[in-house]
Scaffold this motif. Structure first.
Motif, PDB file in Angstrom:
ATOM      1  N   ARG A  66       0.837  -1.210   0.000  1.00  0.00           N
ATOM      2  CA  ARG A  66       0.000   0.000   0.000  1.00  0.00           C
ATOM      3  C   ARG A  66       0.866   1.252   0.000  1.00  0.00           C
ATOM      4  O   ARG A  66       0.608   2.199  -0.754  1.00  0.00           O
ATOM      5  CB  ARG A  66      -0.921  -0.010   1.227  1.00  0.00           C
ATOM      6  CG  ARG A  66      -1.645   1.303   1.478  1.00  0.00           C
ATOM      7  CD  ARG A  66      -2.662   1.164   2.599  1.00  0.00           C
ATOM      8  NE  ARG A  66      -2.120   0.587   3.802  1.00  0.00           N
ATOM      9  CZ  ARG A  66      -1.409   1.261   4.713  1.00  0.00           C
ATOM     10  NH1 ARG A  66      -1.122   2.548   4.526  1.00  0.00           N
ATOM     11  NH2 ARG A  66      -0.966   0.657   5.812  1.00  0.00           N
ATOM     12  N   ARG A  67       1.898   1.255   0.806  1.00  0.00           N
ATOM     13  CA  ARG A  67       2.738   2.449   0.913  1.00  0.00           C
ATOM     14  C   ARG A  67       3.507   2.712  -0.386  1.00  0.00           C
ATOM     15  O   ARG A  67       3.659   3.858  -0.809  1.00  0.00           O
ATOM     16  CB  ARG A  67       3.702   2.306   2.087  1.00  0.00           C
ATOM     17  CG  ARG A  67       3.014   2.346   3.455  1.00  0.00           C
ATOM     18  CD  ARG A  67       4.005   2.091   4.576  1.00  0.00           C
ATOM     19  NE  ARG A  67       3.359   2.098   5.872  1.00  0.00           N
ATOM     20  CZ  ARG A  67       3.124   3.189   6.600  1.00  0.00           C
ATOM     21  NH1 ARG A  67       3.506   4.376   6.113  1.00  0.00           N
ATOM     22  NH2 ARG A  67       2.537   3.111   7.772  1.00  0.00           N
ATOM     23  N   VAL A  68       4.006   1.657  -1.012  1.00  0.00           N
ATOM     24  CA  VAL A  68       4.720   1.823  -2.275  1.00  0.00           C
ATOM     25  C   VAL A  68       3.786   2.365  -3.349  1.00  0.00           C
ATOM     26  O   VAL A  68       4.180   3.167  -4.195  1.00  0.00           O
ATOM     27  CB  VAL A  68       5.345   0.485  -2.715  1.00  0.00           C
ATOM     28  CG1 VAL A  68       5.862   0.567  -4.153  1.00  0.00           C
ATOM     29  CG2 VAL A  68       6.490   0.101  -1.778  1.00  0.00           C
ATOM     30  N   ALA A  69       2.522   1.937  -3.321  1.00  0.00           N
ATOM     31  CA  ALA A  69       1.565   2.357  -4.341  1.00  0.00           C
ATOM     32  C   ALA A  69       1.073   3.784  -4.154  1.00  0.00           C
ATOM     33  O   ALA A  69       0.589   4.402  -5.099  1.00  0.00           O
ATOM     34  CB  ALA A  69       0.372   1.403  -4.347  1.00  0.00           C
ATOM     35  N   GLU A  70       1.202   4.327  -2.929  1.00  0.00           N
ATOM     36  CA  GLU A  70       0.739   5.685  -2.672  1.00  0.00           C
ATOM     37  C   GLU A  70       1.647   6.699  -3.354  1.00  0.00           C
ATOM     38  O   GLU A  70       2.794   6.416  -3.693  1.00  0.00           O
ATOM     39  CB  GLU A  70       0.717   5.953  -1.163  1.00  0.00           C
ATOM     40  CG  GLU A  70      -0.340   5.162  -0.415  1.00  0.00           C
ATOM     41  CD  GLU A  70      -0.229   5.359   1.100  1.00  0.00           C
ATOM     42  OE1 GLU A  70       0.783   5.933   1.546  1.00  0.00           O
ATOM     43  OE2 GLU A  70      -1.148   4.925   1.812  1.00  0.00           O
ATOM     44  N   ASP A  74       7.553  12.917   1.448  1.00  0.00           N
ATOM     45  CA  ASP A  74       8.776  12.977   2.243  1.00  0.00           C
ATOM     46  C   ASP A  74       8.716  12.022   3.439  1.00  0.00           C
ATOM     47  O   ASP A  74       9.745  11.673   4.019  1.00  0.00           O
ATOM     48  CB  ASP A  74       9.010  14.402   2.748  1.00  0.00           C
ATOM     49  CG  ASP A  74       9.357  15.357   1.621  1.00  0.00           C
ATOM     50  OD1 ASP A  74       9.798  14.871   0.560  1.00  0.00           O
ATOM     51  OD2 ASP A  74       9.173  16.584   1.804  1.00  0.00           O
ATOM     52  N   GLU A  75       7.497  11.611   3.822  1.00  0.00           N
ATOM     53  CA  GLU A  75       7.343  10.750   4.981  1.00  0.00           C
ATOM     54  C   GLU A  75       7.534   9.274   4.644  1.00  0.00           C
ATOM     55  O   GLU A  75       7.510   8.429   5.537  1.00  0.00           O
ATOM     56  CB  GLU A  75       5.958  10.951   5.615  1.00  0.00           C
ATOM     57  CG  GLU A  75       5.764  12.286   6.322  1.00  0.00           C
ATOM     58  CD  GLU A  75       5.601  13.441   5.358  1.00  0.00           C
ATOM     59  OE1 GLU A  75       5.059  13.213   4.249  1.00  0.00           O
ATOM     60  OE2 GLU A  75       6.032  14.562   5.692  1.00  0.00           O
ATOM     61  N   MET A  76       7.676   8.940   3.366  1.00  0.00           N
ATOM     62  CA  MET A  76       7.849   7.533   2.991  1.00  0.00           C
ATOM     63  C   MET A  76       9.106   6.962   3.612  1.00  0.00           C
ATOM     64  O   MET A  76      10.149   7.627   3.673  1.00  0.00           O
ATOM     65  CB  MET A  76       7.931   7.383   1.466  1.00  0.00           C
ATOM     66  CG  MET A  76       6.613   7.552   0.734  1.00  0.00           C
ATOM     67  SD  MET A  76       6.785   7.190  -1.034  1.00  0.00           S
ATOM     68  CE  MET A  76       6.803   5.393  -0.976  1.00  0.00           C
ATOM     69  N   TRP A  77       9.027   5.723   4.066  1.00  0.00           N
ATOM     70  CA  TRP A  77      10.223   5.035   4.532  1.00  0.00           C
ATOM     71  C   TRP A  77      11.161   4.811   3.353  1.00  0.00           C
ATOM     72  O   TRP A  77      10.717   4.616   2.215  1.00  0.00           O
ATOM     73  CB  TRP A  77       9.853   3.703   5.173  1.00  0.00           C
ATOM     74  CG  TRP A  77       9.193   3.853   6.516  1.00  0.00           C
ATOM     75  CD1 TRP A  77       9.192   4.968   7.292  1.00  0.00           C
ATOM     76  CD2 TRP A  77       8.436   2.869   7.215  1.00  0.00           C
ATOM     77  NE1 TRP A  77       8.485   4.731   8.447  1.00  0.00           N
ATOM     78  CE2 TRP A  77       8.015   3.463   8.429  1.00  0.00           C
ATOM     79  CE3 TRP A  77       8.070   1.559   6.943  1.00  0.00           C
ATOM     80  CZ2 TRP A  77       7.248   2.772   9.361  1.00  0.00           C
ATOM     81  CZ3 TRP A  77       7.319   0.866   7.880  1.00  0.00           C
ATOM     82  CH2 TRP A  77       6.917   1.461   9.067  1.00  0.00           C
ATOM     83  N   PRO A  78      12.490   4.836   3.585  1.00  0.00           N
ATOM     84  CA  PRO A  78      13.434   4.681   2.466  1.00  0.00           C
ATOM     85  C   PRO A  78      13.214   3.408   1.659  1.00  0.00           C
ATOM     86  O   PRO A  78      13.356   3.423   0.434  1.00  0.00           O
ATOM     87  CB  PRO A  78      14.792   4.672   3.176  1.00  0.00           C
ATOM     88  CG  PRO A  78      14.572   5.470   4.420  1.00  0.00           C
ATOM     89  CD  PRO A  78      13.168   5.154   4.854  1.00  0.00           C
ATOM     90  N   ALA A  83      11.668   1.180  -3.668  1.00  0.00           N
ATOM     91  CA  ALA A  83      10.863   0.321  -4.534  1.00  0.00           C
ATOM     92  C   ALA A  83       9.985   1.142  -5.475  1.00  0.00           C
ATOM     93  O   ALA A  83       9.890   0.851  -6.673  1.00  0.00           O
ATOM     94  CB  ALA A  83      10.018  -0.620  -3.685  1.00  0.00           C
ATOM     95  N   ARG A  84       9.350   2.169  -4.937  1.00  0.00           N
ATOM     96  CA  ARG A  84       8.442   2.982  -5.746  1.00  0.00           C
ATOM     97  C   ARG A  84       9.163   3.581  -6.950  1.00  0.00           C
ATOM     98  O   ARG A  84       8.627   3.601  -8.065  1.00  0.00           O
ATOM     99  CB  ARG A  84       7.829   4.095  -4.892  1.00  0.00           C
ATOM    100  CG  ARG A  84       6.893   4.997  -5.677  1.00  0.00           C
ATOM    101  CD  ARG A  84       6.256   6.075  -4.829  1.00  0.00           C
ATOM    102  NE  ARG A  84       5.496   6.989  -5.664  1.00  0.00           N
ATOM    103  CZ  ARG A  84       4.280   6.753  -6.136  1.00  0.00           C
ATOM    104  NH1 ARG A  84       3.665   5.639  -5.818  1.00  0.00           N
ATOM    105  NH2 ARG A  84       3.661   7.628  -6.911  1.00  0.00           N
ATOM    106  N   GLU A  85      10.377   4.057  -6.728  1.00  0.00           N
ATOM    107  CA  GLU A  85      11.113   4.722  -7.800  1.00  0.00           C
ATOM    108  C   GLU A  85      11.539   3.751  -8.899  1.00  0.00           C
ATOM    109  O   GLU A  85      11.875   4.179 -10.006  1.00  0.00           O
ATOM    110  CB  GLU A  85      12.338   5.424  -7.216  1.00  0.00           C
ATOM    111  CG  GLU A  85      11.986   6.633  -6.352  1.00  0.00           C
ATOM    112  CD  GLU A  85      13.196   7.209  -5.640  1.00  0.00           C
ATOM    113  OE1 GLU A  85      14.263   6.546  -5.646  1.00  0.00           O
ATOM    114  OE2 GLU A  85      13.066   8.306  -5.051  1.00  0.00           O
ATOM    115  N   GLN A 236      21.962   0.974   2.682  1.00  0.00           N
ATOM    116  CA  GLN A 236      21.173   0.454   3.798  1.00  0.00           C
ATOM    117  C   GLN A 236      21.981  -0.604   4.569  1.00  0.00           C
ATOM    118  O   GLN A 236      21.718  -1.809   4.476  1.00  0.00           O
ATOM    119  CB  GLN A 236      19.861  -0.138   3.277  1.00  0.00           C
ATOM    120  CG  GLN A 236      18.926   0.878   2.680  1.00  0.00           C
ATOM    121  CD  GLN A 236      18.369   1.830   3.725  1.00  0.00           C
ATOM    122  OE1 GLN A 236      18.249   1.496   4.893  1.00  0.00           O
ATOM    123  NE2 GLN A 236      18.035   3.047   3.317  1.00  0.00           N
ATOM    124  N   PRO A 237      22.953  -0.177   5.386  1.00  0.00           N
ATOM    125  CA  PRO A 237      23.793  -1.144   6.096  1.00  0.00           C
ATOM    126  C   PRO A 237      23.026  -1.985   7.120  1.00  0.00           C
ATOM    127  O   PRO A 237      23.397  -3.135   7.379  1.00  0.00           O
ATOM    128  CB  PRO A 237      24.846  -0.269   6.773  1.00  0.00           C
ATOM    129  CG  PRO A 237      24.219   1.089   6.861  1.00  0.00           C
ATOM    130  CD  PRO A 237      23.375   1.219   5.640  1.00  0.00           C
TER     131      PRO A 237
END
Length: 254
Positions: A66-70, A74-78, A83-85, A236-237
């Protein structure tokens, strides 16, 4: 009927391929069901999406789907933004249309976290910053609106393999995470979930003609070092540490 259950792939196509290969070696399944959180993570989101399209497994919506599709904010988790990009608009649209729950066989219901919510734990509680098994009374309360005709409940979200039989005979089965063996959630109350090893997890359910149900958990070796290196290249270590060990770094304990 044999049902293979996968969940929480999080863009780790290497782990997904290892799971699918292992399933084939074990005789396969009549049906593969995917419990969501398909692509979010600093790994291979588009490749994972394309592999899932090939197997065409019935899939429910995870909170990160759901979050990736929104729309990006700026509040999106990295991990969601990464993934969205890398997904096409059509792929994001498909994630947005995934259902919250699916009846995949008579009396068998699949969902990501809870039947009525994609982000709240069903069989877990947060204690001292860690996920632990929830009290039976709490689980029953969370399910009180669900039709009792559903006797087998397939869920993911916690990334923890779990098998629980409720007093009324209903069974909750969580296969664990295919592709993200540990995570840190910084929303309140902050907590970690840790499988304790880097293996790719999945499960299989066999429903006999007389209604008896048997369960199998599998932990599959794959090239998690390559997955960890990919997470490092993406900056993302902590993901890399989780992929190598099945634990979060001590600096991200709570």
């Amino acid at each position: 009927m044999k049902i293979a259950v996968i969940a929480d792939i999080h863009g780790n196509v290497m782990a997904l391929d290892a799971v699918l290969n292992d399933l084939e070696l074990r005789g396969g399944a009549d049906l593969i069901v995917n419990l969501g959180d398909c692509v979010s993570g600093p790994l291979w989101p588009r490749e994972t999406f394309e592999r899932l399209e090939e197997i065409a497994a019935p899939t429910v919506r995870g909170n990160h789907d759901r979050r990736v599709a929104e729309d990006g904010t700026d509040e999106m988790w990295p991990s969601d933004r990464y993934a969205r990009e890398r997904l096409t608009p059509a792929q994001r649209d498909k994630l947005a249309t995934l259902p919250l729950q699916l009846e995949i066989a008579p009396s068998v219901l699949a969902f990501h976290a809870r039947p009525d919510h994609d982000e709240r734990y069903l069989a877990d509680a947060i204690v001292d910053g860690h996920l632990v098994p929830a009290a039976l009374e709490a689980i029953e309360k969370r399910l009180h609106k669900l039709d009792p005709a559903f006797r087998l409940l397939l869920c993911g979200h916690s990334h923890r393999p779990e098998l629980l039989r409720l007093p009324d005979g209903r069974v909750i089965f969580n296969p664990g995470s295919v592709g993200e063996p540990a995570y840190f959630d910084d929303t309140e109350p902050m907590h970690v979930s840790q499988q304790g090893s880097p293996h790719a997890r999945y499960g299989r359910v066999e429903i006999d003609g007389d209604g008896a149900i048997n369960f199998e958990f599998f932990a599959v070796t794959y090239d998690w070092e390559s997955a960890a290196q990919q997470a490092e290249r993406a900056g993302q270590p902590s993901w890399a540490h989780a992929l190598r060990t099945g634990f979060m770094p001590k600096t991200q304990g709570v």
